[in-house]
Write a protein that holds these residues in place. Structure first.
Motif, PDB file in Angstrom:
ATOM      1  N   TYR A 330       3.323 -33.081  43.959  1.00  0.00           N
ATOM      2  CA  TYR A 330       2.550 -32.883  42.743  1.00  0.00           C
ATOM      3  C   TYR A 330       2.489 -31.399  42.421  1.00  0.00           C
ATOM      4  O   TYR A 330       2.038 -30.588  43.244  1.00  0.00           O
ATOM      5  CB  TYR A 330       1.155 -33.469  42.907  1.00  0.00           C
ATOM      6  N   TYR A 331       2.986 -31.052  41.222  1.00  0.00           N
ATOM      7  CA  TYR A 331       3.052 -29.662  40.785  1.00  0.00           C
ATOM      8  C   TYR A 331       2.099 -29.436  39.609  1.00  0.00           C
ATOM      9  O   TYR A 331       1.941 -30.292  38.738  1.00  0.00           O
ATOM     10  CB  TYR A 331       4.469 -29.303  40.344  1.00  0.00           C
ATOM     11  N   PHE A 332       1.499 -28.252  39.606  1.00  0.00           N
ATOM     12  CA  PHE A 332       0.589 -27.859  38.537  1.00  0.00           C
ATOM     13  C   PHE A 332       1.199 -26.685  37.769  1.00  0.00           C
ATOM     14  O   PHE A 332       1.518 -25.654  38.346  1.00  0.00           O
ATOM     15  CB  PHE A 332      -0.762 -27.456  39.136  1.00  0.00           C
ATOM     16  N   GLY A 333       1.373 -26.873  36.458  1.00  0.00           N
ATOM     17  CA  GLY A 333       1.880 -25.796  35.616  1.00  0.00           C
ATOM     18  C   GLY A 333       3.375 -25.572  35.735  1.00  0.00           C
ATOM     19  O   GLY A 333       4.022 -26.033  36.670  1.00  0.00           O
ATOM     20  N   LYS A 334       3.923 -24.858  34.772  1.00  0.00           N
ATOM     21  CA  LYS A 334       5.348 -24.505  34.767  1.00  0.00           C
ATOM     22  C   LYS A 334       5.540 -23.323  33.844  1.00  0.00           C
ATOM     23  O   LYS A 334       5.154 -23.353  32.676  1.00  0.00           O
ATOM     24  CB  LYS A 334       6.199 -25.693  34.306  1.00  0.00           C
ATOM     25  N   THR A 335       6.131 -22.247  34.364  1.00  0.00           N
ATOM     26  CA  THR A 335       6.351 -21.048  33.567  1.00  0.00           C
ATOM     27  C   THR A 335       7.435 -20.188  34.200  1.00  0.00           C
ATOM     28  O   THR A 335       7.681 -20.273  35.402  1.00  0.00           O
ATOM     29  CB  THR A 335       5.047 -20.220  33.453  1.00  0.00           C
ATOM     30  N   SER A 336       8.079 -19.379  33.378  1.00  0.00           N
ATOM     31  CA  SER A 336       9.074 -18.432  33.894  1.00  0.00           C
ATOM     32  C   SER A 336       8.438 -17.070  34.175  1.00  0.00           C
ATOM     33  O   SER A 336       9.112 -16.141  34.593  1.00  0.00           O
ATOM     34  CB  SER A 336      10.220 -18.271  32.882  1.00  0.00           C
ATOM     35  N   ASN A 337       7.136 -16.979  33.973  1.00  0.00           N
ATOM     36  CA  ASN A 337       6.396 -15.730  34.171  1.00  0.00           C
ATOM     37  C   ASN A 337       5.670 -15.780  35.513  1.00  0.00           C
ATOM     38  O   ASN A 337       4.760 -16.589  35.713  1.00  0.00           O
ATOM     39  CB  ASN A 337       5.400 -15.549  33.025  1.00  0.00           C
ATOM     40  N   TYR A 338       6.070 -14.902  36.436  1.00  0.00           N
ATOM     41  CA  TYR A 338       5.482 -14.929  37.780  1.00  0.00           C
ATOM     42  C   TYR A 338       3.994 -14.562  37.751  1.00  0.00           C
ATOM     43  O   TYR A 338       3.191 -15.126  38.504  1.00  0.00           O
ATOM     44  CB  TYR A 338       6.242 -13.981  38.711  1.00  0.00           C
ATOM     45  N   LYS A 339       3.609 -13.614  36.901  1.00  0.00           N
ATOM     46  CA  LYS A 339       2.209 -13.227  36.804  1.00  0.00           C
ATOM     47  C   LYS A 339       1.367 -14.412  36.351  1.00  0.00           C
ATOM     48  O   LYS A 339       0.255 -14.649  36.855  1.00  0.00           O
ATOM     49  CB  LYS A 339       2.062 -12.068  35.826  1.00  0.00           C
ATOM     50  N   LYS A 340       1.911 -15.189  35.407  1.00  0.00           N
ATOM     51  CA  LYS A 340       1.205 -16.360  34.902  1.00  0.00           C
ATOM     52  C   LYS A 340       1.047 -17.418  35.992  1.00  0.00           C
ATOM     53  O   LYS A 340      -0.018 -18.036  36.127  1.00  0.00           O
ATOM     54  CB  LYS A 340       1.962 -16.940  33.702  1.00  0.00           C
ATOM     55  N   ILE A 341       2.091 -17.636  36.779  1.00  0.00           N
ATOM     56  CA  ILE A 341       2.008 -18.670  37.825  1.00  0.00           C
ATOM     57  C   ILE A 341       1.023 -18.264  38.912  1.00  0.00           C
ATOM     58  O   ILE A 341       0.365 -19.108  39.522  1.00  0.00           O
ATOM     59  CB  ILE A 341       3.407 -18.980  38.424  1.00  0.00           C
ATOM     60  N   LYS A 342       0.883 -16.943  39.150  1.00  0.00           N
ATOM     61  CA  LYS A 342      -0.119 -16.479  40.110  1.00  0.00           C
ATOM     62  C   LYS A 342      -1.523 -16.814  39.608  1.00  0.00           C
ATOM     63  O   LYS A 342      -2.403 -17.202  40.391  1.00  0.00           O
ATOM     64  CB  LYS A 342       0.008 -14.968  40.330  1.00  0.00           C
ATOM     65  N   GLU A 343      -1.715 -16.703  38.306  1.00  0.00           N
ATOM     66  CA  GLU A 343      -3.006 -17.039  37.715  1.00  0.00           C
ATOM     67  C   GLU A 343      -3.285 -18.539  37.833  1.00  0.00           C
ATOM     68  O   GLU A 343      -4.406 -18.964  38.104  1.00  0.00           O
ATOM     69  CB  GLU A 343      -3.032 -16.617  36.245  1.00  0.00           C
ATOM     70  N   LEU A 344      -2.232 -19.348  37.631  1.00  0.00           N
ATOM     71  CA  LEU A 344      -2.384 -20.798  37.767  1.00  0.00           C
ATOM     72  C   LEU A 344      -2.682 -21.185  39.208  1.00  0.00           C
ATOM     73  O   LEU A 344      -3.441 -22.131  39.463  1.00  0.00           O
ATOM     74  CB  LEU A 344      -1.121 -21.505  37.266  1.00  0.00           C
ATOM     75  N   LYS A 345      -2.093 -20.476  40.146  1.00  0.00           N
ATOM     76  CA  LYS A 345      -2.374 -20.737  41.565  1.00  0.00           C
ATOM     77  C   LYS A 345      -3.846 -20.455  41.867  1.00  0.00           C
ATOM     78  O   LYS A 345      -4.507 -21.225  42.582  1.00  0.00           O
ATOM     79  CB  LYS A 345      -1.469 -19.881  42.457  1.00  0.00           C
ATOM     80  N   LYS A 346      -4.374 -19.357  41.326  1.00  0.00           N
ATOM     81  CA  LYS A 346      -5.791 -19.034  41.517  1.00  0.00           C
ATOM     82  C   LYS A 346      -6.671 -20.122  40.908  1.00  0.00           C
ATOM     83  O   LYS A 346      -7.715 -20.477  41.457  1.00  0.00           O
ATOM     84  CB  LYS A 346      -6.107 -17.685  40.882  1.00  0.00           C
ATOM     85  N   GLN A 347      -6.221 -20.659  39.780  1.00  0.00           N
ATOM     86  CA  GLN A 347      -6.973 -21.739  39.140  1.00  0.00           C
ATOM     87  C   GLN A 347      -7.000 -22.979  40.027  1.00  0.00           C
ATOM     88  O   GLN A 347      -8.031 -23.638  40.165  1.00  0.00           O
ATOM     89  CB  GLN A 347      -6.350 -22.074  37.778  1.00  0.00           C
ATOM     90  N   ALA A 348      -5.846 -23.292  40.633  1.00  0.00           N
ATOM     91  CA  ALA A 348      -5.774 -24.432  41.558  1.00  0.00           C
ATOM     92  C   ALA A 348      -6.676 -24.187  42.764  1.00  0.00           C
ATOM     93  O   ALA A 348      -7.375 -25.103  43.228  1.00  0.00           O
ATOM     94  CB  ALA A 348      -4.335 -24.659  41.994  1.00  0.00           C
ATOM     95  N   ASN A 349      -6.666 -22.957  43.284  1.00  0.00           N
ATOM     96  CA  ASN A 349      -7.531 -22.610  44.417  1.00  0.00           C
ATOM     97  C   ASN A 349      -8.999 -22.825  44.064  1.00  0.00           C
ATOM     98  O   ASN A 349      -9.781 -23.326  44.885  1.00  0.00           O
ATOM     99  CB  ASN A 349      -7.314 -21.151  44.827  1.00  0.00           C
ATOM    100  N   SER A 350      -9.382 -22.440  42.856  1.00  0.00           N
ATOM    101  CA  SER A 350     -10.780 -22.553  42.432  1.00  0.00           C
ATOM    102  C   SER A 350     -11.237 -24.010  42.340  1.00  0.00           C
ATOM    103  O   SER A 350     -12.432 -24.298  42.400  1.00  0.00           O
ATOM    104  CB  SER A 350     -10.985 -21.865  41.079  1.00  0.00           C
ATOM    105  N   LYS A 351     -10.275 -24.928  42.202  1.00  0.00           N
ATOM    106  CA  LYS A 351     -10.590 -26.357  42.132  1.00  0.00           C
ATOM    107  C   LYS A 351     -10.616 -27.011  43.514  1.00  0.00           C
ATOM    108  O   LYS A 351     -10.839 -28.212  43.636  1.00  0.00           O
ATOM    109  CB  LYS A 351      -9.564 -27.077  41.248  1.00  0.00           C
ATOM    110  N   GLY A 352     -10.356 -26.209  44.544  1.00  0.00           N
ATOM    111  CA  GLY A 352     -10.392 -26.754  45.903  1.00  0.00           C
ATOM    112  C   GLY A 352      -9.047 -26.900  46.564  1.00  0.00           C
ATOM    113  O   GLY A 352      -8.956 -27.259  47.736  1.00  0.00           O
ATOM    114  N   TYR A 353      -7.962 -26.616  45.843  1.00  0.00           N
ATOM    115  CA  TYR A 353      -6.619 -26.683  46.429  1.00  0.00           C
ATOM    116  C   TYR A 353      -6.316 -25.338  47.095  1.00  0.00           C
ATOM    117  O   TYR A 353      -5.498 -24.548  46.620  1.00  0.00           O
ATOM    118  CB  TYR A 353      -5.581 -27.020  45.364  1.00  0.00           C
ATOM    119  N   ASN A 354      -6.995 -25.087  48.208  1.00  0.00           N
ATOM    120  CA  ASN A 354      -6.927 -23.780  48.866  1.00  0.00           C
ATOM    121  C   ASN A 354      -5.561 -23.463  49.457  1.00  0.00           C
ATOM    122  O   ASN A 354      -5.226 -22.311  49.678  1.00  0.00           O
ATOM    123  CB  ASN A 354      -7.991 -23.693  49.962  1.00  0.00           C
ATOM    124  N   SER A 355      -4.781 -24.494  49.749  1.00  0.00           N
ATOM    125  CA  SER A 355      -3.475 -24.263  50.367  1.00  0.00           C
ATOM    126  C   SER A 355      -2.322 -24.473  49.397  1.00  0.00           C
ATOM    127  O   SER A 355      -1.178 -24.660  49.796  1.00  0.00           O
ATOM    128  CB  SER A 355      -3.299 -25.173  51.588  1.00  0.00           C
TER     129      SER A 355
END
Length: 376
Positions: A330-355
């Motif tokens: 299961y993947y969250f988000g899709k972008t060619s911008n690495y800075k943007k994907i880092k932000e999406l990862k932080k968003q996933a972390n904030s929802k409890g997906y710490n790993s």
């Protein structure tokens, strides 16, 4: 016999037949449950015999400590119903790496756990757990090289390993994941083990990592290699060499193998720990990629097929489900911008997906994120 009495006799006979049927049915089902296939765990104590492994504080030997921990883990697991344990060695003997894998494959095991100790010329400390994969960097190659070098002590190793050279990076890269579906389960177990070491034993967390270990490559089931700690560390070495330390590690590994089994039984979607996400300095995070390269955040994987609705993923939207073998990723988000994907990862972390961790794709095919960032 009058008709009324005959009718009562027929009813009584039918009830008797039904009663006998029910007794036989439930009796057979009890037998079926009792005959349920055992969950088979292969425990592998690293090194042994002429191969002492790492040498540490006060001449402590990896082969001896690994064996003591393995035997204690096995003893605890064997007390559990429906768990069967097989050992690659129970005494101080030398066992070829290919033979360890053969033992697990022949038994059609559900799990392969290899236990080791670490060493370094510094005061490095902490626990780490490895799964199979080509080395992500030079340091990982050196770790795999050290563990794989044991094959040089084996008779006819060139024949057994088809010319594999433990000193060659090209040989390590040549190790492929023949059953990629097992990687997710291996990471799942490794993550649980690491969490236990960090929170239960208060060990320094060195993470879940990937490298080309021959002993893992030989097996066809979820497999991990545990580096319990550093024998060369002034505090950790004596602890690993003590009865109390070995007991603590054994209990932690045992509890987390059982926890992993329960997660499999529930067949729920699981989260994964980071597998060596590349260390990138802020100045390097200016990545421009072409549209054929996309970044995504992997938040979970498992055998359960879930609808990609936000209510299944703690409110996250834009979820993609991809099947690989028997596993759904299961993947969250899709972008060619690495800075943007880092932000999406932080968003996933904030929802409890710490790993949750970032992955890269080129023209729909998964590729090394290290390579993408370095080339960019």
């Amino acid at each position: 016999m009058n008709s009324q009495l005959f009718s009562k006799f027929k009813i009584t006979t039918k009830l008797s037949i039904i009663l006998v049927f029910l007794i036989v049915f439930f009796s057979n089902n009890d037998k079926a449950f009792a005959q349920k296939k055992d969950f088979l765990v292969v425990l592998d104590a690293g090194h042994g015999g002429k191969d002492p492994g790492k040498i540490g504080y006060k001449n402590s030997k990896e082969k001896e400590i690994a064996l003591k921990i393995v035997l204690q883990v096995g003893k605890l697991l064997e007390k559990q119903p429906n768990i069967k344990v097989i050992y690659t060695r129970k005494t101080d003997v030398f066992v070829d790496l290919w033979e360890r894998g053969r033992i697990a494959n022949k038994a059609d095991a559900n799990l392969f756990v290899s236990i080791h100790c670490n060493a370094h010329n510094s005061q490095a400390s902490g626990s780490e757990t490895w799964v199979l994969g080509t080395h992500a960097n030079r340091q990982n190659f050196e770790v795999a090289k050290a563990e794989n070098s044991v094959i040089l002590l084996e008779d006819n190793y060139k024949k057994n390993y088809k010319g594999f050279d433990p000193n060659s990076p090209e040989s390590i890269i040549g190790l492929t994941l023949m059953q990629e579906e097992y990687l997710d389960q291996s990471i799942q177990l490794a993550s649980i083990i690491q969490h236990g070491f960090t929170n239960r034993l208060k060990r320094k967390n060195r993470g879940v990592k990937q490298a080309g270990f021959v002993v893992l490559y030989q097996t066809y089931m979820p497999s991990i290699l545990i580096e319990t700690g550093f024998l060369t560390n002034k505090k950790e070495g004596p602890y690993l060499n003590s009865k109390a330390g070995q007991q603590k590690f054994s209990e932690s590994i045992y509890k987390d193998i059982v926890k992993y089994m329960k997660q499999l039984a529930l067949n729920t979607v699981i989260n994964e720990d980071v597998v060596e996400e590349p260390k990138i300095t802020p100045s390097e995070i200016i990545v421009t990629t072409t549209n054929d390269i996309q970044f995504k955040v992997q938040i979970a994987a498992g055998r359960r097929k879930l609808a990609t609705k936000s209510y299944n993923f703690k409110g996250l939207k834009n979820i993609e489900r991809v099947k690989a073998g028997k596993i759904y990723r299961y993947y969250f988000g899709k972008t060619s911008n690495y800075k943007k994907i880092k932000e999406l990862k932080k968003q996933a972390n904030s929802k409890g997906y710490n790993s949750a961790f970032i992955v890269a794709f080129k023209n729909g095919k998964k590729i090394s994120i290290d390579d993408v960032l370095k080339k960019s």
